[in-house]
Design an enzyme around this catalytic site. Structure first.
Site, short mmCIF file in Angstrom:
data_model
loop_
_atom_site.label_atom_id
_atom_site.label_comp_id
_atom_site.label_asym_id
_atom_site.label_seq_id
_atom_site.Cartn_x
_atom_site.Cartn_y
_atom_site.Cartn_z
N ARG A 8 0.81 -1.23 0.00
CA ARG A 8 0.00 0.00 0.00
C ARG A 8 0.85 1.28 0.00
NH1 ARG A 8 -3.03 -2.77 3.84
NH2 ARG A 8 -4.87 -3.78 2.96
N LYS A 26 2.21 11.69 -10.60
CA LYS A 26 1.33 10.76 -11.31
C LYS A 26 2.16 9.54 -11.72
CE LYS A 26 -2.15 13.50 -13.76
NZ LYS A 26 -2.67 13.78 -15.11
N GLU A 30 7.46 19.38 -24.36
CA GLU A 30 6.74 19.65 -23.10
C GLU A 30 7.17 21.00 -22.52
OE1 GLU A 30 4.34 17.59 -22.34
OE2 GLU A 30 4.88 15.68 -23.25
N LYS A 35 5.46 23.48 -13.97
CA LYS A 35 4.58 22.34 -13.77
C LYS A 35 4.29 22.15 -12.28
CE LYS A 35 3.40 17.59 -14.61
NZ LYS A 35 3.68 16.27 -15.15
N GLU A 87 -6.08 17.10 -10.38
CA GLU A 87 -6.61 17.47 -11.68
C GLU A 87 -8.11 17.78 -11.68
OE1 GLU A 87 -4.74 15.42 -14.86
OE2 GLU A 87 -6.23 16.04 -16.32
N ARG A 127 -4.87 21.62 -13.46
CA ARG A 127 -3.87 20.64 -13.92
C ARG A 127 -4.18 20.13 -15.33
NH1 ARG A 127 -0.71 15.95 -10.45
NH2 ARG A 127 0.63 15.29 -12.16
N ASN A 187 -2.65 19.35 -20.34
CA ASN A 187 -3.00 18.46 -21.46
C ASN A 187 -3.08 19.19 -22.79
OD1 ASN A 187 -3.21 16.09 -19.97
ND2 ASN A 187 -5.26 16.64 -19.28
N HIS A 209 -2.39 17.40 -25.86
CA HIS A 209 -2.42 15.99 -25.51
C HIS A 209 -3.73 15.29 -25.88
CE1 HIS A 209 1.26 16.98 -23.50
NE2 HIS A 209 1.42 15.75 -23.05
N HIS A 228 -2.76 12.15 -27.66
CA HIS A 228 -3.07 10.82 -27.13
C HIS A 228 -3.87 10.02 -28.13
CE1 HIS A 228 -2.58 11.66 -22.52
NE2 HIS A 228 -1.45 11.32 -23.10
N HIS A 277 5.61 9.91 -28.13
CA HIS A 277 4.63 10.72 -27.41
C HIS A 277 4.83 12.22 -27.74
CE1 HIS A 277 2.22 12.33 -24.12
NE2 HIS A 277 3.25 13.04 -23.74
N1 LIG Z 1 3.79 10.55 -14.85
C1 LIG Z 1 3.63 11.61 -15.62
O1 LIG Z 1 3.15 12.65 -15.20
C2 LIG Z 1 4.06 11.52 -17.04
C3 LIG Z 1 4.15 12.67 -17.80
C4 LIG Z 1 4.60 12.58 -19.10
C5 LIG Z 1 4.96 11.36 -19.62
N2 LIG Z 1 4.86 10.24 -18.87
C6 LIG Z 1 5.24 8.93 -19.40
O2 LIG Z 1 6.62 8.93 -19.66
C7 LIG Z 1 6.89 8.00 -20.70
C8 LIG Z 1 7.83 8.63 -21.69
O3 LIG Z 1 9.03 8.96 -21.04
P1 LIG Z 1 10.41 9.04 -21.83
O4 LIG Z 1 10.25 9.91 -22.99
O5 LIG Z 1 11.45 9.36 -20.82
O6 LIG Z 1 10.55 7.57 -22.43
P2 LIG Z 1 11.42 6.31 -22.00
O7 LIG Z 1 11.44 6.12 -20.54
O8 LIG Z 1 10.93 5.20 -22.83
O9 LIG Z 1 12.89 6.70 -22.47
C9 LIG Z 1 13.16 6.85 -23.84
C10 LIG Z 1 14.34 5.99 -24.27
O10 LIG Z 1 15.54 6.58 -23.80
C11 LIG Z 1 16.33 5.61 -23.10
N3 LIG Z 1 17.08 6.38 -22.11
C12 LIG Z 1 16.66 6.86 -20.92
N4 LIG Z 1 17.61 7.64 -20.37
C13 LIG Z 1 18.67 7.66 -21.24
C14 LIG Z 1 19.92 8.32 -21.26
N5 LIG Z 1 20.30 9.15 -20.29
N6 LIG Z 1 20.74 8.10 -22.31
C15 LIG Z 1 20.36 7.29 -23.33
N7 LIG Z 1 19.17 6.66 -23.38
C16 LIG Z 1 18.34 6.85 -22.35
C17 LIG Z 1 15.33 4.63 -22.58
O11 LIG Z 1 15.92 3.39 -22.34
C18 LIG Z 1 14.32 4.58 -23.72
O12 LIG Z 1 14.75 3.72 -24.74
C19 LIG Z 1 5.55 7.62 -21.29
O13 LIG Z 1 5.21 6.33 -20.90
C20 LIG Z 1 4.59 8.63 -20.71
O14 LIG Z 1 3.30 8.12 -20.54
C21 LIG Z 1 4.43 10.31 -17.59
ZN LIG Z 2 3.20 14.73 -22.52
#
Ligand SMILES: NC(=O)c1ccc[n+]([C@@H]2O[C@H](COP(=O)([O-])OP(=O)(O)OC[C@H]3O[C@@H](n4cnc5c(N)ncnc54)[C@H](O)[C@@H]3O)[C@@H](O)[C@H]2O)c1
Ligand SMILES: [Zn+2]
Length: 272
Positions: free
Chosen positions: A27, A49, A91, A133, A143, A147, A151, A154, A158, A171
């Protein structure tokens, strides 16, 4: 045990997955996030999130669970592919468009330095984007309204990701095209000046981001299909779409009264 600390070192996927594990294991245990992509540093790691995807939709399973600490080192970005850097910049530009004109101007002025990962300006821009942010999240963590302005771009983005099973674009790329759709719709509704639309799009293009469906080879997607998918998004409350639009760069407005044919028209205009 419950005293364990989980450290999430990686991009947004690792952050979301680890955060969700930390939120649900016994939990909830404490966790620390060390984001290593630009997107995770300016977006995913701020706000608590956490989520995982489900075949029926993005982020359908998740929890709000704030990390105890977020550690950001822009040096980690040195190994990150340029395409991923651009997806993080989207972003940041989004934060500029919806709430921070000075940030937008800073990105316009230092786009080359940012793409070259020059530490001073990069750190500055990351910090400011996190502050933006964080301010939004602090004032509306769960949200209710504010918040949801994050989006911007988005709702369209999305839907593009869902329609292509998350395979055909990143994305950030989908959001970039979505920002064009949102701004175009804002212009069509008489909210935004054409020059501001162009200014947003010029910046997105200058850092190498797509703005049209054709840029992603997705112009075969019909506007109707895209709109239908937008309605399936969990963020569509009741029977009306909640659209995040901009009346001027640095400002945002939420509209739930936009007729479907206006949305369809804006999508058509962003096809190529
Ligand atoms: N929680 C939230 O509020 C929130 C907000 C926006 C996005 N997200 C989520 O985040 C995800 C996207 O995140 P992302 O763009 O970081 O993608 P990701 O985590 O897939 O990373 C992108 C790629 O870069 C590689 N990588 C990571 N760090 C590296 C580094 N320093 N050097 C080389 N390669 C590296 C990873 O292995 C991956 O292949 C999505 O799933 C999205 O839904 C969440
Ligand atoms: Zn985004």
């Amino acid at each position: 045990d419950r005293q364990s600390l989980l450290v999430a070192l990686g991009g947004g996927v690792i952050g979301d997955l680890s955060g969700f594990a930390a939120a649900t294991f016994m939990r909830g245990i404490n966790w620390v996030q060390v984001p290593t992509t630009l997107l995770a540093q300016v977006d995913a790691s701020v706000g608590g999130k956490t989520a995982i995807n489900h075949p029926k939709g993005k982020n359908l399973i998740g929890a709000f669970h704030q990390p105890k600490l977020v550690v950001i080192d822009s040096n980690t970005l040195k190994t990150l592919p340029l395409r991923e850097i651009r997806c993080g910049l989207v972003e940041i530009i989004k934060h500029g468009v919806i709430m921070d004109l000075p940030l937008l101007e800073q990105i316009e002025q230092y786009q080359t330095e940012l793409l070259n990962l020059e530490t001073e300006v990069l750190t500055d821009v990351i910090a400011q984007s996190c502050r933006d942010k964080a301010w939004v999240v602090k004032n509306d963590e769960k949200e209710a309204d504010l918040r949801s302005t994050l989006n911007y771009g988005h709702t369209f983005g999305h839907a593009l990701e869902t329609l292509t099973d998350y395979h055909q674009c990143q994305h950030g790329e989908a959001v970039s095209v979505g920002m064009n759709c949102a701004a175009q719709l804002s212009v069509n509704l008489g909210l935004l000046d054409q020059q501001d639309l162009q200014r947003q799009n010029q910046l997105l293009q200058a850092v190498g981001l797509p703005i049209c469906l054709a840029d992603l080879q997705l112009d075969g997607i019909s506007a109707t299909d895209l709109l239908r998918t937008m309605y399936l998004d969990k963020k569509a409350s009741s029977d009306r779409l909640k659209l995040i639009l901009t009346p001027a760069l640095g400002q945002v407005v939420i509209r739930q009264d936009v007729p479907d044919d206006e949305i369809l028209k804006a999508i058509e205009m962003c096809k190529s």
